[in-house]
Write a protein that holds these residues in place. Structure first.
Motif, mmCIF file in Angstrom:
data_model
loop_
_atom_site.group_PDB
_atom_site.id
_atom_site.type_symbol
_atom_site.label_atom_id
_atom_site.label_comp_id
_atom_site.label_asym_id
_atom_site.label_seq_id
_atom_site.Cartn_x
_atom_site.Cartn_y
_atom_site.Cartn_z
ATOM 1 N N SER A 1 0.860 -1.179 0.000
ATOM 2 C CA SER A 1 0.000 0.000 0.000
ATOM 3 C C SER A 1 0.894 1.226 0.000
ATOM 4 C CB SER A 1 -0.915 0.032 1.218
ATOM 5 O OG SER A 1 -1.533 1.305 1.355
ATOM 6 N N ARG A 2 0.664 2.109 -0.933
ATOM 7 C CA ARG A 2 1.448 3.347 -1.001
ATOM 8 C C ARG A 2 1.357 4.134 0.301
ATOM 9 N NH1 ARG A 2 2.615 6.593 -5.706
ATOM 10 N NH2 ARG A 2 3.052 8.780 -5.162
ATOM 11 N N MET A 3 0.184 4.101 0.935
ATOM 12 C CA MET A 3 -0.042 4.897 2.136
ATOM 13 C C MET A 3 0.262 4.150 3.427
ATOM 14 S SD MET A 3 -3.564 6.931 1.115
ATOM 15 C CE MET A 3 -3.616 7.826 2.683
ATOM 16 N N TYR A 4 -0.059 2.850 3.482
ATOM 17 C CA TYR A 4 -0.050 2.153 4.760
ATOM 18 C C TYR A 4 0.986 1.052 4.897
ATOM 19 C CZ TYR A 4 -4.480 4.598 5.267
ATOM 20 O OH TYR A 4 -5.444 5.573 5.345
ATOM 21 N N GLN B 1 -2.639 11.480 -6.550
ATOM 22 C CA GLN B 1 -1.462 11.085 -5.800
ATOM 23 C C GLN B 1 -0.658 12.315 -5.400
ATOM 24 O OE1 GLN B 1 0.902 7.910 -7.487
ATOM 25 N NE2 GLN B 1 -0.815 7.170 -8.693
ATOM 26 N N LYS B 2 -0.158 12.288 -4.174
ATOM 27 C CA LYS B 2 0.739 13.327 -3.707
ATOM 28 C C LYS B 2 1.647 12.739 -2.648
ATOM 29 C CE LYS B 2 0.984 18.157 -2.282
ATOM 30 N NZ LYS B 2 0.216 19.364 -1.900
ATOM 31 N N LYS B 3 2.935 12.678 -2.979
ATOM 32 C CA LYS B 3 3.937 12.055 -2.120
ATOM 33 C C LYS B 3 3.513 10.606 -1.836
ATOM 34 C CE LYS B 3 5.509 16.424 -0.153
ATOM 35 N NZ LYS B 3 5.736 17.229 1.074
ATOM 36 N N ASN B 4 3.360 10.262 -0.565
ATOM 37 C CA ASN B 4 2.996 8.877 -0.240
ATOM 38 C C ASN B 4 1.497 8.676 -0.101
ATOM 39 O OD1 ASN B 4 2.795 10.373 2.162
ATOM 40 N ND2 ASN B 4 3.117 8.542 3.416
ATOM 41 N N LYS B 5 0.700 9.670 -0.499
ATOM 42 C CA LYS B 5 -0.754 9.588 -0.373
ATOM 43 C C LYS B 5 -1.397 9.261 -1.708
ATOM 44 C CE LYS B 5 -0.418 11.031 3.917
ATOM 45 N NZ LYS B 5 -0.659 10.111 5.060
ATOM 46 N N HIS C 1 -8.047 3.882 -1.538
ATOM 47 C CA HIS C 1 -6.607 4.152 -1.509
ATOM 48 C C HIS C 1 -5.821 3.134 -2.339
ATOM 49 C CE1 HIS C 1 -7.437 7.119 1.526
ATOM 50 N NE2 HIS C 1 -7.965 6.224 2.328
ATOM 51 N N VAL D 1 -5.261 17.948 0.606
ATOM 52 C CA VAL D 1 -3.906 17.656 0.117
ATOM 53 C C VAL D 1 -3.330 18.789 -0.723
ATOM 54 C CG1 VAL D 1 -4.282 15.189 0.188
ATOM 55 C CG2 VAL D 1 -4.787 16.426 -1.913
ATOM 56 N N TRP E 1 -5.553 8.803 -3.331
ATOM 57 C CA TRP E 1 -7.009 8.734 -3.202
ATOM 58 C C TRP E 1 -7.593 8.343 -4.545
ATOM 59 C CZ3 TRP E 1 -4.025 12.339 -0.810
ATOM 60 C CH2 TRP E 1 -4.164 12.452 0.575
#
Length: 223
Positions: free
Chosen positions: A89-92, A180-184, A119, A159, A186
Motif C-alpha cells: 500500500s502506497r499509504m499504509y 497522488q501526492k507524495k505517499n498519499k 486508496h 492535500v 485517493w
C-alpha cells in the motif's frame, strides 16, 4: 492523542486510539443496505476493529496489511479471527510484497471494505476483487464517487490540489481516477463503471456529511 485502552503482550504495547480516524461506526455505514447480524463477515482492511467496536458480531474475521494492527486486535478482541497479509500500500504498507491469498476452504457470506479501495489504484483493485469473489457471496465496498462533489473537493483541499483542474483533466475518464501526492493516494470511482463492470448496486450514503462515514458511497457486488 487520547487513549482508552492499552494492551501488553510479550513486552510490546498496542493502543486503541479513541480519536479520528479509529472510532467511526463502520457497521452503521454498511447496514444502510441490509442488516448483517446473521452473516459471516470478512472485514477487508479491518483497521482496529471499527466494525465490532460499537456492537460485537458472532462470526467475524478481520484482515489487514498492517501487522501491528492485527497484533493489537488479537489482544483487544481475542474472540475473533485476525489475519495479516503483507500487501503493498502506497499509504499504509509501502514495503509490502504479498498478493492477497485466502485459505482454499475459507468462505464468508459478506466481505466488507470500508475506506480501502479508496486508496488502491483502480488497475490493482480488479485482481483483489477477483480473489474476494472466490471466497465471499457478497462484497460491500465504500468508494469515493466522481459524482460526489462535496467529498471530492474536501479531499483536494486537504492535500492542496486544485479540484477544478483535476476534474477537467479526468472528466472524460469513464472508470475513475487517482489523485497522488507524495505517499498519499485517493481513488475516485465512476459509479456507472462499477455498475457495468462489476454489476454493482450503488447506494448514496445517508450518513452525516461531517462524519467520515458520510463521505463515501457504497457499492454492493453479488456473486
Amino acid at each position: 492523542m487520547s487513549i482508552s485502552k492499552i494492551y501488553s503482550k510479550q513486552g510490546d504495547l498496542y493502543y486503541e486510539d479513541t480519536d479520528y480516524p479509529y472510532t467511526y461506526d463502520v457497521r452503521a455505514f454498511f447496514e444502510q443496505y441490509m442488516p448483517l447480524d446473521k452473516f459471516s463477515i470478512l472485514d477487508f482492511g479491518c483497521n482496529t476493529g471499527n466494525f465490532i467496536k460499537f456492537r460485537d458480531h458472532k462470526n467475524y474475521t478481520g484482515i489487514d496489511i498492517q501487522k501491528h494492527i492485527i497484533e493489537h486486535n488479537k489482544i483487544a478482541y481475542p474472540q475473533h479471527t485476525w489475519l495479516h497479509y503483507n500487501g503493498y500500500s502506497r499509504m499504509y504498507n509501502p514495503e509490502g510484497t504479498e498478493k492477497l491469498r485466502l485459505s482454499e476452504n475459507d468462505r464468508y457470506d459478506v466481505c466488507l471494505a470500508f475506506s480501502v479501495f479508496t486508496h488502491i489504484p483502480i488497475t490493482e483493485q480488479i485482481e483483489i476483487i477477483d480473489v474476494l469473489k472466490k471466497h465471499c457471496k457478497t462484497i460491500m465496498m465504500s468508494f469515493n464517487s466522481t459524482s460526489d462533489t462535496f467529498h471530492y473537493e474536501n479531499i483536494c483541499s486537504l492535500v492542496g490540489i486544485d479540484a477544478h483542474n483535476i476534474r477537467r483533466r479526468y472528466e472524460n475518464n469513464g472508470t475513475g481516477f487517482c489523485i497522488q501526492k507524495k505517499n498519499k493516494l485517493w481513488t475516485f470511482h465512476n459509479p456507472e463503471h462499477l455498475k457495468k463492470y462489476f454489476g454493482a448496486h450503488i447506494i448514496e450514503t445517508t450518513m452525516e456529511k461531517d462524519e467520515i462515514t458520510g463521505h463515501q458511497w457504497l457499492a454492493v457486488i453479488n456473486n
